[in-house]
Design a protein around this motif. Structure first.
Motif, PDB file in Angstrom:
ATOM      1  N   PRO A   1       3.712  29.413  -1.544  1.00  0.00           N
ATOM      2  CA  PRO A   1       4.392  30.698  -1.676  1.00  0.00           C
ATOM      3  C   PRO A   1       5.145  30.861  -3.000  1.00  0.00           C
ATOM      4  O   PRO A   1       5.357  31.972  -3.462  1.00  0.00           O
ATOM      5  CB  PRO A   1       5.370  30.708  -0.500  1.00  0.00           C
ATOM      6  CG  PRO A   1       4.831  29.727   0.470  1.00  0.00           C
ATOM      7  CD  PRO A   1       4.110  28.698  -0.341  1.00  0.00           C
ATOM      8  N   ASP A   2       5.510  29.733  -3.613  1.00  0.00           N
ATOM      9  CA  ASP A   2       6.221  29.772  -4.894  1.00  0.00           C
ATOM     10  C   ASP A   2       5.276  29.950  -6.083  1.00  0.00           C
ATOM     11  O   ASP A   2       5.710  30.021  -7.227  1.00  0.00           O
ATOM     12  CB  ASP A   2       7.054  28.511  -5.070  1.00  0.00           C
ATOM     13  CG  ASP A   2       6.219  27.236  -5.039  1.00  0.00           C
ATOM     14  OD1 ASP A   2       4.978  27.314  -4.893  1.00  0.00           O
ATOM     15  OD2 ASP A   2       6.823  26.144  -5.141  1.00  0.00           O
ATOM     16  N   GLY A   3       3.952  29.999  -5.827  1.00  0.00           N
ATOM     17  CA  GLY A   3       2.975  30.175  -6.892  1.00  0.00           C
ATOM     18  C   GLY A   3       2.573  28.890  -7.585  1.00  0.00           C
ATOM     19  O   GLY A   3       1.762  28.905  -8.503  1.00  0.00           O
ATOM     20  N   LYS A   4       3.120  27.766  -7.136  1.00  0.00           N
ATOM     21  CA  LYS A   4       2.788  26.475  -7.742  1.00  0.00           C
ATOM     22  C   LYS A   4       1.616  25.835  -6.993  1.00  0.00           C
ATOM     23  O   LYS A   4       1.504  25.985  -5.775  1.00  0.00           O
ATOM     24  CB  LYS A   4       3.998  25.549  -7.710  1.00  0.00           C
ATOM     25  CG  LYS A   4       5.137  26.049  -8.575  1.00  0.00           C
ATOM     26  CD  LYS A   4       6.301  25.100  -8.546  1.00  0.00           C
ATOM     27  CE  LYS A   4       7.427  25.664  -9.410  1.00  0.00           C
ATOM     28  NZ  LYS A   4       8.622  24.829  -9.342  1.00  0.00           N
ATOM     29  N   PRO A   5       0.739  25.115  -7.736  1.00  0.00           N
ATOM     30  CA  PRO A   5      -0.368  24.435  -7.065  1.00  0.00           C
ATOM     31  C   PRO A   5       0.132  23.510  -5.958  1.00  0.00           C
ATOM     32  O   PRO A   5       1.199  22.901  -6.080  1.00  0.00           O
ATOM     33  CB  PRO A   5      -1.027  23.624  -8.190  1.00  0.00           C
ATOM     34  CG  PRO A   5      -0.660  24.362  -9.439  1.00  0.00           C
ATOM     35  CD  PRO A   5       0.731  24.901  -9.185  1.00  0.00           C
ATOM     36  N   THR A   6      -0.631  23.449  -4.888  1.00  0.00           N
ATOM     37  CA  THR A   6      -0.261  22.620  -3.746  1.00  0.00           C
ATOM     38  C   THR A   6      -1.503  21.947  -3.184  1.00  0.00           C
ATOM     39  O   THR A   6      -2.621  22.420  -3.390  1.00  0.00           O
ATOM     40  CB  THR A   6       0.451  23.468  -2.666  1.00  0.00           C
ATOM     41  OG1 THR A   6       0.947  22.614  -1.649  1.00  0.00           O
ATOM     42  CG2 THR A   6      -0.471  24.501  -2.057  1.00  0.00           C
ATOM     43  N   ALA A   7      -1.286  20.851  -2.496  1.00  0.00           N
ATOM     44  CA  ALA A   7      -2.396  20.166  -1.839  1.00  0.00           C
ATOM     45  C   ALA A   7      -2.822  20.972  -0.617  1.00  0.00           C
ATOM     46  O   ALA A   7      -2.007  21.631   0.016  1.00  0.00           O
ATOM     47  CB  ALA A   7      -1.973  18.762  -1.416  1.00  0.00           C
ATOM     48  N   SER A   8      -4.098  20.931  -0.304  1.00  0.00           N
ATOM     49  CA  SER A   8      -4.613  21.612   0.878  1.00  0.00           C
ATOM     50  C   SER A   8      -5.847  20.873   1.378  1.00  0.00           C
ATOM     51  O   SER A   8      -6.706  20.505   0.574  1.00  0.00           O
ATOM     52  CB  SER A   8      -4.993  23.058   0.564  1.00  0.00           C
ATOM     53  OG  SER A   8      -5.721  23.626   1.635  1.00  0.00           O
ATOM     54  N   PRO A   9      -5.959  20.685   2.687  1.00  0.00           N
ATOM     55  CA  PRO A   9      -7.167  20.060   3.220  1.00  0.00           C
ATOM     56  C   PRO A   9      -8.396  20.959   3.076  1.00  0.00           C
ATOM     57  O   PRO A   9      -9.524  20.516   3.289  1.00  0.00           O
ATOM     58  CB  PRO A   9      -6.832  19.825   4.696  1.00  0.00           C
ATOM     59  CG  PRO A   9      -5.794  20.843   5.015  1.00  0.00           C
ATOM     60  CD  PRO A   9      -5.005  21.021   3.744  1.00  0.00           C
TER      61      PRO A   9
END
Length: 130
Positions: A60-68
């Motif tokens: 939600p902050d627009g930063k890349p995140t890990a995701s399965p």
């Protein structure tokens, strides 16, 4: 002059695949889901149809995140029906963990993606990622 014409004529078949690319191909930024997460989906041919794979996820902050779901097909089996219209495919909704019948409509740099069940559709507008 004749030599230039022959060279140009010989290069046309090499350029044909570039001209044949479907306008929907490319990277698309999804609309934030119910949790505020969004992603980049790469749309490309998969056999005679079009598919989209999640290549990057953002929080939600627009930063890349890990995701399965990175590397997972989000859209598949789409068939061009008319210029800018695609049908017959499926779309996976990561926030709901469900797969829906899908259709897409391309208009410039926006792509309306609809997931439908029993004729009721949930739509998102994706934008071409830059």
């Amino acid at each position: 002059m004749r030599k230039r014409f022959i060279i140009a004529a010989a290069l046309i078949p090499l350029a044909a695949p570039a001209f044949a690319a479907d306008p929907v191909e490319g990277m698309w930024k999804t609309k934030p889901d119910d949790n505020g997460n969004f992603g980049h989906v790469q749309v490309a041919p998969c056999g005679p149809k079009l598919c989209g794979v999640l290549v990057k996820a953002f929080g939600p902050d627009g930063k890349p995140t890990a995701s399965p779901n990175i590397g997972r097909q989000i859209v598949w089996d789409m068939v061009p029906k008319a210029p800018g219209r695609y049908t017959g495919g499926k779309v996976f909704s990561p926030d709901r963990g469900k797969t829906y019948n899908s259709k897409m409509t391309l208009s410039g740099d926006t792509l309306e993606v609809a997931g439908c069940v029993f004729g009721i559709c949930r739509e998102q507008i994706w934008t071409r990622a830059k």
